[in-house]
Design a protein around this motif. Structure first.
Motif, PDB file in Angstrom:
ATOM      1  N   TYR A 174       0.701  -1.170   0.121  1.00  0.00           N
ATOM      2  CA  TYR A 174       0.025   0.048  -0.064  1.00  0.00           C
ATOM      3  C   TYR A 174       0.853   1.464  -0.124  1.00  0.00           C
ATOM      4  O   TYR A 174       0.599   2.252  -0.791  1.00  0.00           O
ATOM      5  CB  TYR A 174      -1.075   0.037   1.063  1.00  0.00           C
ATOM      6  N   LEU A 175       1.920   1.312   0.896  1.00  0.00           N
ATOM      7  CA  LEU A 175       2.858   2.417   0.967  1.00  0.00           C
ATOM      8  C   LEU A 175       3.401   2.693  -0.484  1.00  0.00           C
ATOM      9  O   LEU A 175       3.925   3.760  -0.939  1.00  0.00           O
ATOM     10  CB  LEU A 175       3.647   2.295   1.987  1.00  0.00           C
ATOM     11  N   MET A 176       3.927   1.548  -1.074  1.00  0.00           N
ATOM     12  CA  MET A 176       4.683   1.573  -2.356  1.00  0.00           C
ATOM     13  C   MET A 176       3.662   2.114  -3.600  1.00  0.00           C
ATOM     14  O   MET A 176       4.076   3.108  -4.260  1.00  0.00           O
ATOM     15  CB  MET A 176       4.989   0.262  -2.976  1.00  0.00           C
ATOM     16  N   ALA A 177       2.190   1.965  -3.240  1.00  0.00           N
ATOM     17  CA  ALA A 177       1.182   2.285  -4.258  1.00  0.00           C
ATOM     18  C   ALA A 177       0.982   3.818  -4.207  1.00  0.00           C
ATOM     19  O   ALA A 177       0.763   4.540  -4.991  1.00  0.00           O
ATOM     20  CB  ALA A 177      -0.062   1.566  -4.222  1.00  0.00           C
ATOM     21  N   MET A 178       1.126   4.289  -2.655  1.00  0.00           N
ATOM     22  CA  MET A 178       0.845   5.687  -2.550  1.00  0.00           C
ATOM     23  C   MET A 178       2.056   6.357  -2.921  1.00  0.00           C
ATOM     24  O   MET A 178       1.955   7.430  -3.466  1.00  0.00           O
ATOM     25  CB  MET A 178       0.517   5.875  -0.951  1.00  0.00           C
ATOM     26  N   ALA A 179       3.128   6.065  -2.657  1.00  0.00           N
ATOM     27  CA  ALA A 179       4.564   6.656  -3.134  1.00  0.00           C
ATOM     28  C   ALA A 179       4.543   6.673  -4.672  1.00  0.00           C
ATOM     29  O   ALA A 179       5.119   7.768  -5.323  1.00  0.00           O
ATOM     30  CB  ALA A 179       5.683   5.737  -2.783  1.00  0.00           C
ATOM     31  N   THR A 180       3.919   5.736  -5.318  1.00  0.00           N
ATOM     32  CA  THR A 180       3.736   5.832  -6.895  1.00  0.00           C
ATOM     33  C   THR A 180       2.953   7.056  -7.283  1.00  0.00           C
ATOM     34  O   THR A 180       3.281   7.647  -8.219  1.00  0.00           O
ATOM     35  CB  THR A 180       3.569   4.437  -7.306  1.00  0.00           C
ATOM     36  N   VAL A 181       1.804   7.135  -6.598  1.00  0.00           N
ATOM     37  CA  VAL A 181       0.861   8.010  -6.661  1.00  0.00           C
ATOM     38  C   VAL A 181       1.627   9.555  -6.656  1.00  0.00           C
ATOM     39  O   VAL A 181       1.256  10.339  -7.315  1.00  0.00           O
ATOM     40  CB  VAL A 181      -0.360   8.037  -6.109  1.00  0.00           C
ATOM     41  N   MET A 182       2.299   9.547  -5.474  1.00  0.00           N
ATOM     42  CA  MET A 182       3.018  10.847  -5.055  1.00  0.00           C
ATOM     43  C   MET A 182       4.262  11.115  -6.173  1.00  0.00           C
ATOM     44  O   MET A 182       4.017  12.148  -6.663  1.00  0.00           O
ATOM     45  CB  MET A 182       3.648  10.624  -3.814  1.00  0.00           C
ATOM     46  N   LEU A 183       4.663  10.222  -6.761  1.00  0.00           N
ATOM     47  CA  LEU A 183       5.670  10.481  -7.935  1.00  0.00           C
ATOM     48  C   LEU A 183       4.834  11.037  -9.084  1.00  0.00           C
ATOM     49  O   LEU A 183       5.431  11.779  -9.840  1.00  0.00           O
ATOM     50  CB  LEU A 183       6.405   9.325  -8.134  1.00  0.00           C
TER      51      LEU A 183
END
Length: 229
Positions: A174-183
């Protein structure tokens, strides 16, 4: 001494009540943030104007809304399904994760199609590289969740430990997914459409559910299970 003890007890109850209120307020804010960022990116995408327009819209719905709500289903403080049984919450969790997978797959298909048509190279940014890593991690989580949904697929001894790994790796995915969205919010497409203030507000909007879910998973599950591993 009795009065002093009673005073301390009342203070502890007030602090406990305030802490519970703050947790509920944070949970409610996480729900609103997940919905707000999904709607905002969807509107900003101008669906139908291009193949690419489907990518940010679908991905924001998949990650910011579906994945967030899937995990918040188990929240003791802010779950809208607090009156449901554990089995019902598990089914709802699965439904939201399946929807996240569907929307995410659609978004992935459209970005690949868009780049192929424009003859642009693939995997040239940290956003795309982390996105592929996230897709792989989510796929592994789906298989892990499937084993937990049908425990007869594995031996009984492994279920408790697999549940712990599912919670740990699920939080990481989930944190990886949110980091992807932030990028993605750092991309030229997004920054060219918003000003600095709105950009920071969007980042904060993404951080709120991420922090709430981190606290939920750690305090509600991992802190109790890590001793058993």
């Amino acid at each position: 001494m009795n009065q002093a003890g009673a005073g301390k007890g009342a203070a502890r109850r007030r602090c406990g009540g305030l802490y519970l209120y703050l947790r509920k307020a944070a949970g409610a804010t996480a729900h609103l943030s997940a919905l707000a960022i999904s709607v905002y990116v969807g509107v900003l995408s101008r669906l139908g104007t291009s193949r690419f327009s489907w990518h940010p819209a679908c991905m924001s719905v998949a990650v910011c809304f579906c994945m967030t709500e899937a995990i918040l289903t188990f929240s003791k403080d802010s779950s809208p399904f607090f009156c449901c049984t554990v089995q019902a919450k598990v089914r709802l969790h699965w439904v939201m994760q399946v929807l996240a997978t569907i929307f995410g797959s659609i978004g992935l298909v459209f970005i690949v199609s868009s780049k192929n048509i424009s003859e642009s190279p693939h995997l040239t940014s940290w956003h795309s590289i982390l996105g592929i890593g996230t897709a792989i991690a989510v796929g592994g989580q789906l298989l892990c969740g499937l084993c937990l949904l049908f425990p007869q697929l594995i031996n009984t001894y492994s279920v408790a430990r697999l549940r712990l790994y599912h919670a740990t790796c699920g939080l990481l995915a989930y944190l990886m997914a949110m980091a992807t969205v932030m990028l993605g919010l750092c991309s030229d497409w997004f920054t060219s459409q918003v000003n600095t203030v709105v950009w920071y507000l969007c980042i904060i909007t993404l951080l709120i559910p991420a922090l709430v879910i981190m606290n939920q998973v750690n305090s509600g599950y991992l802190s109790k299970k890590k001793i058993e591993v």
